[in-house]
Design a protein around this motif. Structure first.
Motif: not given
Length: 332
Positions: A34, A177, A180, A183-184, A255, A258-259, A262
């Motif tokens: 990010s 982001q 995401s 979430a991470m 994004f 990271e998604s 997670a």
């Protein structure tokens, strides 16, 4: 104050120090992408990561129980507490060395390596079946799965937005982001804060101050606060490695990485109670999304250095913990 109680207190303090170093060592895992895509400023990203690390720490106990009673079963009393203390010192030392070198090695595997090394040095039984099922197999499966899933997710994004305006797509994914990265960070707290909780419970049981594998509320609060404070302190060296040296990321790839990361962390923690490495997971997903450009877009030399650090973590942290054990055992 009797020696056993003193050692319990020392182990708890050192465990929280490990948790703090875990936070600043692994802060980059949640926010590097990010920051590198300028979706978030570094300080805002660190604050958000710290908050969601705190929340994630309260979302489960499965990983904590695996660490607390699944890796080793030390003797009760002073002898067992020395094993736990040596394991923590070995893990912290490895964390600091790899942080200083800017290598995103695994704090989780440093801790598990430390427990194994100290346990072997003390003649304590190491549960190799659990190590195989919960550590070694997930260590291989999670980065490979992360790489493939991230590659497929990025291909799907590229297909979906193939006719869209690139500037508009980038702006939307910069906003996405934020979600995401949160979430991470939640997954990082769910995984890594629990590992410290497990070590503290292991020490309490060895010292005779707790029974069973449930996690006292004060242990959860202390571990959650320590990792959050460490996260906010930041891990700038490793952030640079993950965010830019592996591949130059755009918002869509950030994004996707990271998604997927997670999701892998949630499945491992909630579904399998497996203490996987957040570092392995995000690194592999970054490489996965990068490979959708072309394989040569990924700076494999940097990736190779990271893999070497991963391979050395178990023996490195284990050997350090064993040396610390022999030193402490000669003094106590």
């Amino acid at each position: 104050m009797e020696l056993a109680l003193l050692l319990v207190i020392v182990v708890i303090v050192v465990a929280l120090v490990f948790d703090y170093t875990n936070g600043f060592h692994d802060a980059a895992n949640a926010i590097a992408t990010s920051v590198s895509t300028r979706a978030l400023t570094p300080r805002v990203a660190l604050l958000m990561a710290a908050v969601f690390n705190l929340i994630g720490a309260f979302l489960g106990e499965g990983v904590a129980r695996t660490i607390g009673n699944g890796i080793i079963t030390p003797e009760g009393g002073v002898a067992g507490l020395v094993v736990v203390l040596a394991a923590l010192v070995g893990a912290i030392t490895w964390n600091l060395v790899t942080w200083w070198r800017g290598l995103p090695s695994s704090s989780s595997h440093a801790l598990i390596g430390g427990l194994g090394g100290a346990g072997l040095a003390a003649g304590t039984g190491v549960h190799w079946g659990v190590v195989l099922d919960k550590v070694l197999i997930p260590m291989v499966v999670s980065p490979l799965g992360g790489f493939v899933l991230a590659y497929l997710a990025m291909v799907a994004i590229m297909w979906t937005f193939r006719h869209a305006n690139p500037g508009r797509v980038n702006r939307r994914f910069r906003i996405a982001q934020t979600v995401s990265a949160a979430a991470m960070s939640l997954g990082h707290g769910l995984q890594d804060a629990q590992k410290t909780m497990g070590v503290i419970v292991l020490a309490l049981v060895a010292g005779g101050y707790h029974s069973g594998d449930d996690i006292p509320q004060w242990v959860k609060v202390a571990a959650a606060l320590a990792i959050s404070l460490g996260t906010y302190a930041g891990g700038w060296r490793i952030m640079r490695t993950l965010g830019r040296r592996i591949i130059d990321l755009d918002p869509a790839r950030g994004f996707a990485a990271e998604s997927v990361s997670a999701g892998v962390l949630y499945v491992a923690a909630i579904g399998f109670h497996a203490p996987i490495s957040t570092t392995h997971t995000i690194s592999s997903t970054i490489m996965g999304v990068g490979a959708t450009r072309r394989l040569t877009a990924v700076r494999w030399g940097v990736a190779r250095s990271m893999v070497i650090a991963w391979v050395l973590t178990f023996p490195g942290a284990g050997a350090t913990a064993a040396l610390v054990y022999f030193l402490l055992a000669s003094l106590i």
